[in-house]
Motif scaffolding. Structure first.
Motif, PDB file in Angstrom:
ATOM      1  N   LYS A 116       0.822  -1.219   0.000  1.00  0.00           N
ATOM      2  CA  LYS A 116       0.000   0.000   0.000  1.00  0.00           C
ATOM      3  C   LYS A 116       0.848   1.258   0.000  1.00  0.00           C
ATOM      4  N   ASP A 117       2.070   1.166   0.527  1.00  0.00           N
ATOM      5  CA  ASP A 117       2.953   2.335   0.580  1.00  0.00           C
ATOM      6  C   ASP A 117       4.023   2.297  -0.505  1.00  0.00           C
ATOM      7  N   ALA A 118       3.890   1.424  -1.476  1.00  0.00           N
ATOM      8  CA  ALA A 118       4.906   1.291  -2.519  1.00  0.00           C
ATOM      9  C   ALA A 118       4.840   2.465  -3.497  1.00  0.00           C
ATOM     10  N   ASP A 119       6.007   2.838  -4.006  1.00  0.00           N
ATOM     11  CA  ASP A 119       6.127   3.903  -5.001  1.00  0.00           C
ATOM     12  C   ASP A 119       7.523   3.797  -5.596  1.00  0.00           C
ATOM     13  N   PHE A 120       7.642   3.854  -6.929  1.00  0.00           N
ATOM     14  CA  PHE A 120       8.954   3.669  -7.541  1.00  0.00           C
ATOM     15  C   PHE A 120       9.939   4.773  -7.181  1.00  0.00           C
TER      16      PHE A 120
END
Length: 612
Positions: free
Chosen positions: A570-574
């Protein structure tokens, strides 16, 4: 009494060609399903033109076709035939490929035009004649939107056809409507210059300035962009292998690579490009069903040094040892060969020796010369490799794929793309989901996806952060079509993520089936492939935007399937949190859909195994 066979043959010929032969000399060839039509006609001055209709909509308006010859071509007659057969590739996107088309051969006296219409596109070529210059045009029926190959960079586009000017390189991917897509490329490039397309600014016309009149000119067609990705037209237009040729030794699959491990460390061991590191890589490959280890540059000395002997220099003794060690473990070893070594030393002798050593393949780099010269040399190297039971991968601005994997199944892949971490730059998420629908339409490409050390710490070559989430990185290994899926990280980093490693190890080729389930150029892609053991895998990737995708599972077939779903956390971001992911397991059947949440620059991986 009429013989039943003659009745069937007559009905088949009616199905083949909807043909109107008049004093104007016109022939219309329909696809087997009658949804596509190619019309070729002679005008009052003897000029030859063609047009293309798909689903009752004009796609290409009257366009010149033919060769630029001094003597005048005169339409004599046209012969037609139908083909309904099946191609069984050694490896590819699927294990059975329908080869079905209707064909016309138009005799113009000094040369002939051969034209074919498949259910997913049209193709034509010129036979006979002495002219290298062709009159071929693509006069598109609207100001459509296009994308083009752009060497080691993101595909060029989107661009309106009327805005294009100068030379454009294929593959040219075209969106002609909500449910109409085309791609222009070539097949069976036996000699001459690879295809170029010259745009005529202010119009929708493209002509062919390249000097090569023998290759097929191909317009692929699909109602979705994914149908272009799944097409086999390019391969089918190439000849089958020579009668009696044996390519059973060709082993496609995931392979490990020593170039980017150089400098990485784990548990007190520092990786480099020498025997101890190679053994660790072979052990890892053997334990996970991976097919080979690729040894990259400088193993026989500095690759651009003319004194570096590709048979005797550098670490040759260690290479002998790792080949034998790999044989004991069931893992092949590929050897790098730079064009400098390939030209300075006898090429035939070098490749024969690699075969005699027991090498599995050759990665050929930095070929010099014009693209025409590269084409001739690439064909020669591919044939020599086949003679010595060597698979081959061409890098560094190679000649584009044109379906040669059908004739030469040892031609596993080419770096016909911006390889992910090369040239001290990295591509952004949108680049990947553009190249899938442009570069990859030409054939298998080597993009070197699959990093798990997302910061690339300690590496000798280009230690830059990877702009993707870790799930997208692994998903890309499945999405990218290649006979050698080259993964670039060290074993220790893959073992940190056991679910992702399980997904990698499950990519057992040759594929039984492949389906591009959905996608949009520059936005996202969802790919499904069926492994040789029957397992289904899905890989999906997005651009810089987060998105939620719902994917129907009708391709699974009967039964219930246990799914391991790996998706972004849910907190992933490249940009800020690349390694956050979550795993869940569910039971699905073909009547259901799966919902996936993709982070910015993210992706998802699913492994389906049928329950007993």
């Amino acid at each position: 009494m009429i013989h039943p066979f003659r009745v069937l043959f007559f009905l088949a010929m009616l199905q083949v060609v909807a043909m109107a032969m008049t004093s104007g000399q016109t022939i219309t060839i329909a696809s087997p399903d009658k949804k596509l039509q190619l019309t070729i006609k002679e005008d009052a001055d003897g000029g030859i033109y063609y047009s293309f209709i798909a689903d009752n909509v004009l796609m290409i308006d009257n366009s010149k076709i033919g060769l630029d010859t001094t003597a005048k071509a005169l339409w004599k007659h046209a012969d037609t035939k139908t083909v309904r057969t099946t191609w069984k590739p050694i490896w590819g996107k699927r294990n059975l490929v329908p080869d079905e088309y209707n064909e016309a051969l138009i005799d113009l006296g000094i040369y002939k035009i051969k034209a074919r219409v498949y259910n997913n596109g049209i193709a034509f070529r010129y036979e006979g004649g002495r002219s290298e210059n062709e009159l071929t045009q693509f006069n598109f029926a609207g100001n459509f939107t296009a994308w083009y190959y752009q060497v080691e960079d993101r595909p060029l586009g989107p661009e309106k056809l009327m805005d294009a000017a100068g030379i454009r390189l294929p593959v040219m991917t075209i969106r002609a409507g909500k449910h109409a897509f085309m791609a222009v490329h070539e097949a069976a490039l036996e000699s001459g210059q690879p295809l170029q397309l010259e745009a005529h600014k202010g119009s929708t016309m493209f002509s062919v300035p390249s000097k090569n009149a023998s290759a097929w000119r191909v317009v692929m067609y699909g109602r979705t962009i994914g149908q272009l990705v799944d097409s086999h037209m390019i391969e089918l237009l190439n000849p089958a292998p020579a009668s009696g040729a044996d390519f059973s030794w060709v082993k496609p699959g995931v392979v490990v690579w020593d170039w980017r491990i150089n400098g990485a460390s784990a548990d007190g061991f520092k990786y480099d490009m020498t025997l101890p590191s190679w053994k660790r890589m072979v052990d890892f490959a053997a334990g996970n069903g991976m097919k080979a280890l690729v040894l990259d540059a400088d193993w026989y000395g500095p690759e651009f040094d003319k004194n570096s002997d590709p048979l005797k220099g550098g670490k040759t003794d260690q290479v002998h040892q790792i080949i034998q060690y790999g044989k004991q473990k069931g893992v092949g070893v590929w050897l790098y060969l730079n064009d400098v070594g390939g030209r300075t030393f006898p090429l035939e002798q070098t490749l024969k020796q690699y075969g005699d050593w027991g090498a599995a393949g050759v990665k050929y780099g930095f070929m010099r010369g014009s693209m025409e010269e590269k084409n001739e040399r690439t064909r020669r190297i591919t044939q020599l490799c086949a003679q010595n039971h060597l698979m081959v991968d061409f890098h560094d601005n190679p000649v584009h794929p044109y379906g040669q994997m059908r004739t030469w199944p040892n031609a596993l892949t080419r770096e016909y793309c911006h390889s992910q971490l090369d040239a001290h730059r990295v591509f952004q998420p949108g680049t990947f989901v553009s190249m899938v629908f442009v570069n990859m339409l030409a054939g298998p490409i080597d993009m070197c996806n699959g990093v798990t050390d997302m910061e690339q710490t300690g590496r000798v070559d280009n230690p830059m952060p990877v702009p993707a989430t870790i799930t997208a990185e692994i998903a890309r290994t499945l999405i990218t079509f290649s006979g050698a899926t080259v993964i670039p990280d060290i074993p220790d980093n893959y073992r940190k993520y056991p679910e992702l490693l399980k997904f990698l190890a499950a990519q057992q080729m040759p594929w039984k089936e492949s389906k591009t389930l959905s996608g949009a150029i520059g936005e996202y892609v969802v790919m499904a492939r069926q492994a040789s053991n029957g397992d289904w895998l899905i890989g999906t990737a997005t651009n810089e935007e987060a998105r939620t995708l719902q994917t129907p599972l009708g391709f699974l077939g009967d039964g219930n399937f246990e799914a391991m779903i790996i998706e972004d956390g849910k907190d992933a971001d490249f940009r800020t949190n690349k390694t956050s992911y979550q795993v869940r397991k569910e039971i699905f059947n073909e009547k259901q859909s799966v919902t996936l949440h993709l982070a910015p620059g993210g992706g998802a991986c699913i492994l389906f195994r049928k329950k007993p």
